[in-house]
Design an enzyme around this catalytic site. Structure first.
Site, short mmCIF file in Angstrom:
data_model
loop_
_atom_site.label_atom_id
_atom_site.label_comp_id
_atom_site.label_asym_id
_atom_site.label_seq_id
_atom_site.Cartn_x
_atom_site.Cartn_y
_atom_site.Cartn_z
N THR A 43 0.82 -1.21 0.00
CA THR A 43 0.00 0.00 0.00
C THR A 43 0.86 1.26 0.00
O THR A 43 0.64 2.17 -0.81
CB THR A 43 -0.90 0.02 1.26
OG1 THR A 43 -1.64 -1.20 1.30
CG2 THR A 43 -1.84 1.20 1.24
N GLY A 186 -10.02 12.01 8.82
CA GLY A 186 -8.78 11.43 9.35
C GLY A 186 -7.62 11.85 8.46
O GLY A 186 -7.69 12.86 7.75
N ILE A 188 -6.37 10.60 5.66
CA ILE A 188 -6.56 10.62 4.21
C ILE A 188 -7.43 11.81 3.82
O ILE A 188 -7.13 12.55 2.89
CB ILE A 188 -7.15 9.27 3.71
CG1 ILE A 188 -6.12 8.16 3.96
CG2 ILE A 188 -7.52 9.36 2.23
CD1 ILE A 188 -6.54 6.78 3.48
N ARG A 278 -9.49 1.97 7.24
CA ARG A 278 -9.03 0.78 6.51
C ARG A 278 -9.28 -0.46 7.34
O ARG A 278 -9.34 -0.41 8.56
CB ARG A 278 -7.53 0.92 6.18
CG ARG A 278 -7.27 2.09 5.23
CD ARG A 278 -5.80 2.25 4.91
NE ARG A 278 -5.22 1.13 4.21
CZ ARG A 278 -5.24 0.95 2.89
NH1 ARG A 278 -5.86 1.83 2.11
NH2 ARG A 278 -4.65 -0.09 2.35
N HIS A 459 20.96 28.21 15.88
CA HIS A 459 20.15 29.42 15.73
C HIS A 459 20.46 30.05 14.37
O HIS A 459 21.62 30.13 14.00
CB HIS A 459 20.47 30.41 16.84
CG HIS A 459 19.71 31.69 16.70
ND1 HIS A 459 18.36 31.78 16.95
CD2 HIS A 459 20.11 32.93 16.30
CE1 HIS A 459 17.95 33.02 16.73
NE2 HIS A 459 19.00 33.74 16.33
#
Ligand SMILES: Cc1cc2nc3c(=O)[nH]c(=O)nc-3n(C[C@H](O)[C@H](O)[C@H](O)COP(=O)(O)OP(=O)(O)OC[C@H]3O[C@@H](n4cnc5c(N)ncnc54)[C@H](O)[C@@H]3O)c2cc1C
Ligand SMILES: NC(=O)c1ccc[n+]([C@@H]2O[C@H](COP(=O)([O-])OP(=O)(O)OC[C@H]3O[C@@H](n4cnc5c(N)ncnc54)[C@H](O)[C@@H]3O)[C@@H](O)[C@H]2O)c1
Length: 479
Positions: A43, A186, A188, A278, A459
């Site tokens: 995925t 959420g 996605i 999912r 810095h």
């Protein structure tokens, strides 16, 4: 390796979890095979993290270059900014090809055997692989199941892949609807609303819960609404359930009141992205052969060493990692779990420390966090009998953020009043997804705010936002 097995380790699923486990297994000298039924990389590489970040990178640039107010504050004037949807989509596609190739090569280079086909457990040290070429039985001393997850589509919602779709299709950016409804706020939903609004679409977000972005710390969700939702072409419906969605032109969406389930509004839009979570890909894995029942939602039960459990008892030699376990549906969590499994196989006992695993939404600006939200920390403090403190450090007080003219943002730390242990870190602002690692590493190493406040930061950098938070938190502790 004991001679009686074909392999020391067989992994079912070549997503990020399986890949991470395989690389570490080779490092540990294990003879390893990985079985993949579809695309190498799973995925994350093919339909998730990678292409979505490519879309966010390109669309984010469009947003930035079209933000005349911001550019003018830096003394820049720019003419019209144009983009080519097809080429943005191609950028994502090409990136997927590259990363998939890199991932596959990294396995072959290390001599991990890649077996194409559907893997099924038929015993706790035996797997069968089915492919067009036939059936092959493999024995292995240990097995990892890393079968991942697929989009969940609630009942009543019909997907046609063109006008009503999940992230699997949205990732292709095959067209840009004028008006797109996104169901779910959420990760996605949030990331795609960033992409769509940057490229000129009007967005309607539908969320069943009463608040948008329900998993974020409330302070962060409040700022996220102010910077990611309110100033954009986004309309929101919280506390509304998308009860029925019918594809077509227009797409028809019936919105119901969450409590009464009565339809209260009907929307007609050009397209609808269903981003409602999912579910694990755990069907047809042969779990019954090792007497393992998935939980109510289909996840494989595991302990913190990622050993698979059958009625609470460890199934010897079988482990599960990644989205299939539902512990934390993130790529780096899957990979970390894979490494923990290999460590355990190599008799170096290790647990997964979920409290120290960070997460990020790659919106503009980004959101990131590690550990507990303030309400969760309060709950824990009540149960365990300690007190918590919180500190906030603002980007508008940071010289680098002001130089960039990007001073919207906050870093928040939640820590124990008695020990200075960090329980949660939450950031929204420029580079939040990178900044969180200073906090997550501190959590992993158990460093209290007192010692963190002495670390020196360059810095001017945005990292001084975190430095400031550590220093504020340490006030009150004896140094
Ligand atoms: C749009 C989107 C964006 C995302 N963005 C991020 C992000 O930015 N950061 C992040 O951390 N996470 C992100 N995620 C989540 C991330 O993609 C997943 O957490 C991650 O892919 C899980 O990895 P996995 O290895 O568990 O499973 P998967 O990546 O799902 O891989 C499982 C693999 O196993 C194979 N398989 C399944 N069963 C078998 C079988 N029986 N035999 C052989 N092969 C099998 C599948 O084909 C698949 O290739 C995103 C997800 C989506 C959908
Ligand atoms: N940057 C990242 O790390 C990233 C990016 C994308 C996805 N992911 C992973 O992918 C997983 C899935 O993401 P997601 O955004 O789909 O799921 P999610 O669980 O984060 O959000 C789904 C939302 O949809 C809402 N919802 C569900 N059904 C509904 C309905 N019928 N009507 C209205 N609202 C409804 C839920 O209340 C919830 O808020 C996540 O768990 C995340 O771990 C991660």
């Amino acid at each position: 390796m004991t001679q009686q097995f074909d392999y020391d380790l067989v992994i079912i699923g070549a997503g990020v979890g399986g890949h991470g486990a395989a690389l570490h297994a080779v490092d540990c000298g294990l003879k390893t095979a990985i079985i993949e039924a579809a695309d190498m990389g799973g995925t994350c590489v093919n339909r998730g993290c990678i292409p979505s970040k490519a879309l966010l990178a390109a669309s984010g640039r469009v947003r930035e270059l079209r933000d005349q107010h911001h550019l003018q504050s830096l003394g820049i004037q720019l003419g019209q900014v144009n983009f080519d949807r097809g080429q943005i989509a191609a950028h994502a596609d090409n990136l997927v090809d590259t990363i998939r190739g890199n991932l596959t090569n990294s396995l072959t280079r290390l001599k991990v055997e890649i077996i194409h086909g559907w893997g099924k457990v038929i015993g706790n040290q035996k797997v069968v692989v089915k492919s067009d070429a036939g059936e092959q039985t493999i024995t292995s001393r240990d097995i990892i199941i890393a079968s991942g997850s697929v989009p969940w589509v609630p009942p009543g919602i019909e997907i046609d892949g063109r006008t009503v779709f999940t992230s699997d299709d949205a990732i292709r950016l095959s067209w840009l609807p004028d008006w797109v409804a996104i169901i779910g706020s959420g990760y996605i939903g949030l990331e795609f609303s960033d992409v769509y609004t940057a490229l000129g679409s009007e967005v309607t977000i539908i969320e069943a819960l009463d608040t948008l972005m329900p998993t974020f710390d409330p302070d962060i969700a409040k700022i996220a609404k102010r910077v990611l939702i309110d100033p954009r072409d986004i309309d929101t419906h919280a506390g509304r359930l998308a009860k029925k969605v019918t594809p077509g032109s227009p797409v028809v969406i019936e919105l119901a009141d969450v409590k009464t389930k009565e339809v209260v509004e009907v929307l007609e839009v050009d397209a609808c992205l269903v981003a409602t979570g999912r579910i694990p890909a755990t069907d047809n894995l042969g779990l019954e052969a090792i007497s393992v029942d998935t939980d109510r939602r289909g996840f494989i039960p595991v302990n913190d060493r990622m050993q698979v459990l059958s009625q609470g008892e460890v199934v010897p030699h079988v482990y599960a990692i990644g989205d299939a376990t539902g512990k934390m549906m993130l790529a780096h969590a899957a990979s970390a779990q894979g490494i923990v499994v290999v460590e355990n196989i190599c008799e170096r006992p290790r647990d997964v420390n979920y409290r120290s695993i960070p997460a990020a939404a790659f919106t503009h600006p980004e959101i990131s966090f590690v550990g507990l939200t303030e309400p969760q920390a309060k709950e824990l403090a009540k149960t365990e009998g300690f007190k918590i403190n919180t500190v906030r450090s603002y980007f508008k007080a940071n010289s680098k953020a002001l130089a960039e003219s990007e001073a919207d943002g906050l870093a928040k730390l939640i820590y124990r009043e008695d020990t200075g242990e960090i329980l949660g870190g939450h950031i929204i602002g420029l580079h939040a997804a990178d900044l969180i690692h200073e906090v997550s590493n501190a959590v992993a190493q158990g460093q209290p705010v007192q010692s963190l406040s002495h670390l020196v930061h360059t810095h001017p950098t945005i990292s001084e936002v975190i430095d400031e938070a550590f220093k504020r938190a340490a006030t009150g502790f004896a140094h």
